[in-house]
Design a protein around this motif. Structure first.
Motif, PDB file in Angstrom:
ATOM      1  N   ILE A 195      89.084  40.091  44.142  1.00  0.00           N
ATOM      2  CA  ILE A 195      88.181  39.732  45.229  1.00  0.00           C
ATOM      3  C   ILE A 195      88.695  38.430  45.829  1.00  0.00           C
ATOM      4  N   HIS A 196      89.101  38.508  47.097  1.00  0.00           N
ATOM      5  CA  HIS A 196      89.678  37.367  47.815  1.00  0.00           C
ATOM      6  C   HIS A 196      88.672  36.842  48.824  1.00  0.00           C
ATOM      7  N   ALA A 197      88.379  35.553  48.747  1.00  0.00           N
ATOM      8  CA  ALA A 197      87.485  34.919  49.712  1.00  0.00           C
ATOM      9  C   ALA A 197      88.298  34.536  50.940  1.00  0.00           C
ATOM     10  N   ALA A 198      87.860  35.002  52.084  1.00  0.00           N
ATOM     11  CA  ALA A 198      88.566  34.735  53.339  1.00  0.00           C
ATOM     12  C   ALA A 198      88.534  33.246  53.684  1.00  0.00           C
ATOM     13  N   ALA A 199      89.392  32.865  54.603  1.00  0.00           N
ATOM     14  CA  ALA A 199      89.421  31.480  55.077  1.00  0.00           C
ATOM     15  C   ALA A 199      88.193  31.163  55.916  1.00  0.00           C
ATOM     16  N   ALA A 200      87.685  32.156  56.636  1.00  0.00           N
ATOM     17  CA  ALA A 200      86.552  31.949  57.542  1.00  0.00           C
ATOM     18  C   ALA A 200      85.264  32.497  56.939  1.00  0.00           C
ATOM     19  N   ASP A 201      84.164  31.857  57.271  1.00  0.00           N
ATOM     20  CA  ASP A 201      82.847  32.318  56.852  1.00  0.00           C
ATOM     21  C   ASP A 201      82.329  33.368  57.830  1.00  0.00           C
ATOM     22  N   ASP A 202      81.394  34.186  57.364  1.00  0.00           N
ATOM     23  CA  ASP A 202      80.661  35.093  58.237  1.00  0.00           C
ATOM     24  C   ASP A 202      79.522  34.276  58.836  1.00  0.00           C
ATOM     25  N   LYS A 203      79.700  33.826  60.037  1.00  0.00           N
ATOM     26  CA  LYS A 203      78.722  32.934  60.680  1.00  0.00           C
ATOM     27  C   LYS A 203      77.409  33.652  60.997  1.00  0.00           C
ATOM     28  N   LYS A 204      77.414  34.983  60.955  1.00  0.00           N
ATOM     29  CA  LYS A 204      76.205  35.761  61.242  1.00  0.00           C
ATOM     30  C   LYS A 204      75.543  36.280  59.962  1.00  0.00           C
ATOM     31  N   ALA A 205      75.963  35.755  58.820  1.00  0.00           N
ATOM     32  CA  ALA A 205      75.433  36.239  57.547  1.00  0.00           C
ATOM     33  C   ALA A 205      73.927  36.042  57.472  1.00  0.00           C
ATOM     34  N   VAL A 206      73.229  37.102  57.087  1.00  0.00           N
ATOM     35  CA  VAL A 206      71.787  37.060  56.891  1.00  0.00           C
ATOM     36  C   VAL A 206      71.509  37.561  55.477  1.00  0.00           C
TER      37      VAL A 206
ATOM     38  N   THR B 193      89.917  41.257  50.876  1.00  0.00           N
ATOM     39  CA  THR B 193      89.450  40.012  51.464  1.00  0.00           C
ATOM     40  C   THR B 193      88.040  40.204  51.999  1.00  0.00           C
ATOM     41  N   ILE B 194      87.170  39.273  51.625  1.00  0.00           N
ATOM     42  CA  ILE B 194      85.762  39.324  52.002  1.00  0.00           C
ATOM     43  C   ILE B 194      85.357  37.931  52.472  1.00  0.00           C
ATOM     44  N   ARG B 195      84.667  37.853  53.595  1.00  0.00           N
ATOM     45  CA  ARG B 195      84.226  36.550  54.110  1.00  0.00           C
ATOM     46  C   ARG B 195      83.140  35.952  53.206  1.00  0.00           C
ATOM     47  N   GLN B 196      83.104  34.629  53.207  1.00  0.00           N
ATOM     48  CA  GLN B 196      82.030  33.929  52.535  1.00  0.00           C
ATOM     49  C   GLN B 196      80.787  33.979  53.417  1.00  0.00           C
ATOM     50  N   PRO B 197      79.612  34.059  52.914  1.00  0.00           N
ATOM     51  CA  PRO B 197      79.216  33.877  51.522  1.00  0.00           C
ATOM     52  C   PRO B 197      79.224  35.164  50.698  1.00  0.00           C
ATOM     53  N   TRP B 198      79.644  36.283  51.309  1.00  0.00           N
ATOM     54  CA  TRP B 198      79.590  37.572  50.612  1.00  0.00           C
ATOM     55  C   TRP B 198      80.511  37.624  49.394  1.00  0.00           C
ATOM     56  N   ALA B 199      81.690  36.999  49.486  1.00  0.00           N
ATOM     57  CA  ALA B 199      82.590  36.991  48.330  1.00  0.00           C
ATOM     58  C   ALA B 199      81.930  36.287  47.146  1.00  0.00           C
ATOM     59  N   ASP B 200      81.255  35.163  47.412  1.00  0.00           N
ATOM     60  CA  ASP B 200      80.548  34.455  46.342  1.00  0.00           C
ATOM     61  C   ASP B 200      79.362  35.257  45.826  1.00  0.00           C
TER      62      ASP B 200
ATOM     63  N   ALA C 108      75.784  31.808  46.201  1.00  0.00           N
ATOM     64  CA  ALA C 108      76.391  32.222  47.462  1.00  0.00           C
ATOM     65  C   ALA C 108      75.920  31.486  48.698  1.00  0.00           C
ATOM     66  N   PHE C 109      74.648  31.137  48.809  1.00  0.00           N
ATOM     67  CA  PHE C 109      74.198  30.525  50.049  1.00  0.00           C
ATOM     68  C   PHE C 109      74.064  29.016  49.951  1.00  0.00           C
ATOM     69  N   GLY C 110      74.545  28.443  48.866  1.00  0.00           N
ATOM     70  CA  GLY C 110      74.641  26.990  48.796  1.00  0.00           C
ATOM     71  C   GLY C 110      75.890  26.573  49.562  1.00  0.00           C
ATOM     72  N   ARG C 111      76.217  25.316  49.536  1.00  0.00           N
ATOM     73  CA  ARG C 111      77.448  24.858  50.184  1.00  0.00           C
ATOM     74  C   ARG C 111      78.628  25.343  49.356  1.00  0.00           C
ATOM     75  N   ILE C 112      79.464  26.171  49.951  1.00  0.00           N
ATOM     76  CA  ILE C 112      80.585  26.766  49.223  1.00  0.00           C
ATOM     77  C   ILE C 112      81.763  25.808  49.272  1.00  0.00           C
ATOM     78  N   PRO C 113      82.255  25.383  48.103  1.00  0.00           N
ATOM     79  CA  PRO C 113      83.400  24.467  48.086  1.00  0.00           C
ATOM     80  C   PRO C 113      84.611  25.063  48.802  1.00  0.00           C
ATOM     81  N   ILE C 114      85.370  24.211  49.446  1.00  0.00           N
ATOM     82  CA  ILE C 114      86.551  24.653  50.194  1.00  0.00           C
ATOM     83  C   ILE C 114      87.533  25.397  49.290  1.00  0.00           C
ATOM     84  N   ALA C 115      87.558  25.079  48.000  1.00  0.00           N
ATOM     85  CA  ALA C 115      88.472  25.760  47.074  1.00  0.00           C
ATOM     86  C   ALA C 115      88.155  27.246  46.949  1.00  0.00           C
ATOM     87  N   ARG C 116      86.929  27.640  47.310  1.00  0.00           N
ATOM     88  CA  ARG C 116      86.569  29.050  47.231  1.00  0.00           C
ATOM     89  C   ARG C 116      86.690  29.730  48.587  1.00  0.00           C
ATOM     90  N   HIS C 117      87.631  29.276  49.377  1.00  0.00           N
ATOM     91  CA  HIS C 117      88.056  29.929  50.621  1.00  0.00           C
ATOM     92  C   HIS C 117      89.560  30.139  50.486  1.00  0.00           C
TER      93      HIS C 117
END
Length: 139
Positions: A39-50, A5-12, A60-69
């Motif tokens: 590769i599993h996209a977590a339910a939560a995003d990494d809010k500190k992603a840089v 499991t990897i948080r978005q946007p890193w999974a994307d 990855a840094f566009g708006r990630i559709p909810i289906a990819r969580h």
């Protein structure tokens, strides 16, 4: 088959970009080096992603559709693991183990799945749904 499991946007960034290093505080289990993983996209995003400078992140840094969580979004080979030596730029983080990913295939349709911390085993139904798509995609 195991999943990570990897948080978005890193999974994307793994599924749709050039991120081929996953940073973890613990080493990859040796028995899984060389095997295919989900590769599993977590339910939560990494809010500190840089975003690393000059990194190709694909969608990855566009708006990630909810289906990819909370879903399996790619299959990859866990090619190796090593401790940071100032390598793996731009994705590697200092002071972490770098899990090396290869042969990444983004799934055309995310497979919904509840994830877990660490390296985990999905249900047979989830594994089969992902593998059906993995074998349908041309490498």
């Amino acid at each position: 088959m195991r999943a990570l499991t990897i948080r978005q946007p890193w999974a994307d960034a793994i599924a749709h970009g050039t991120k081929r290093t996953e940073n973890r505080s613990w080493p990859a289990p040796a028995k899984h080096i060389g095997t295919r993983i989900l590769i599993h996209a977590a339910a939560a995003d990494d809010k500190k992603a840089v975003l690393p400078r000059d990194a190709n992140i694909g969608q990855a840094f566009g708006r990630i559709p909810i289906a990819r969580h909370s879903a399996i979004i790619a299959v990859a080979t866990l090619a190796g693991c090593h401790f940071d030596t100032g390598c793996c730029t731009p994705w590697g983080m200092d002071g972490y183990f770098h899990w090396e990913l290869a042969d990444v295939v983004a799934l055309p349709e995310p497979v919904p799945a509840k994830g877990a911390l660490g390296f985990w085993t999905p249900s047979d139904e989830v594994i089969n749904a992902a593998l059906r798509q993995d074998t349908a995609v041309a490498w």
